[in-house]
Scaffold this active site. Structure first.
Site: not given
Ligand code: SAM
Length: 207
Positions: A52
């Site tokens: 993000s």
């Molecule tokens: N917080 C992260 C960072 O610091 O790099 C960025 C997160 S990215 C915007 C969103 C993440 O949520 C992705 O890696 C995606 O695979 C994960 N995601 C989506 N749905 C999810 C779920 N139900 N459970 C766990 N992870 C999930």
């Protein structure tokens, strides 16, 4: 990044600013994007996912009001950067990632950078992680169609849930605070996250 993107947009918590100064964001992006690591934008990290934008990480962290020793759950590990910021502030962090490659890569990176105390769980986190509850803070870093009740239930009394809620293309970052069994809701910022895919999120295959 700290002055132009964070302070100037209203991030005031010096502990959050200091964590964002000290955690090496360039270690959390692919080598090819290293020079852009501190730019005012999200960055691709593979598998169609992103780390993000710095301001959003800071706004979510500030809203979570982390105190040393707090137990914090992050849903959406991605690169591991947000989890490292929470750990840097002294939280005991559990982070969940549904993509096994991202989870394994983040786990290795976090250990290498000295954040080996963070527990990375490779599974759908949309329903939280009941085994670790209750949490002082839950941060969801992917966009949910609604606030999953089960996440609210996993908050401690006084706990904070920070979550982007809305459509697939536009959301509002919400802060939900728990007081007994009552919730207070505060809208923080408009935002655009990748979708939360899973049991309490969007179905697989949405765009
Ligand atoms: N917080 C992260 C960072 O610091 O790099 C960025 C997160 S990215 C915007 C969103 C993440 O949520 C992705 O890696 C995606 O695979 C994960 N995601 C989506 N749905 C999810 C779920 N139900 N459970 C766990 N992870 C999930």
């Amino acid at each position: 990044m700290i002055d132009r993107q964070l302070r100037r947009r209203g991030i005031q918590d010096e502990k959050v600013l200091s964590a964002m100064f000290e955690v090496p964001r360039h270690e959390f992006v692919p080598a090819v994007y290293r020079e852009a690591a501190y730019d005012d934008c999200p960055i691709a990290i593979g598998e169609g996912q992103t780390i993000s934008q710095p301001y959003i990480v800071a706004a979510m962290t500030e809203a979570a009001r982390i105190e040393p020793g707090d137990k914090a759950l992050e849903i959406g590990t991605g690169s591991g950067y947000q989890a490292a910021i929470l750990a840097h502030l002294g939280a005991r962090v559990i982070t969940m990632e549904r993509n096994p490659w991202l989870a394994a890569t983040a786990r290795e990176r976090l250990v290498r950078l000295g954040y080996g105390g963070i527990q990375v769980i490779a599974e759908d986190g949309s329903g939280g992680y009941a085994a670790g509850a209750p949490y002082a803070a839950i941060l969801v870093t992917a966009a949910a169609p609604k606030v999953p009740q089960v996440l609210f239930d996993q908050l401690d009394d006084g706990g904070r849930l920070v979550i982007p809620v809305g459509t697939l293309h536009q959301q509002v970052l919400e802060l939900i605070s728990k007081h007994g069994d009552k919730a207070s809701v505060c809208d923080l910022d408009p935002c655009q996250f990748v979708p939360l895919i899973g049991k309490e999120g969007w179905p697989e295959g949405v765009r």
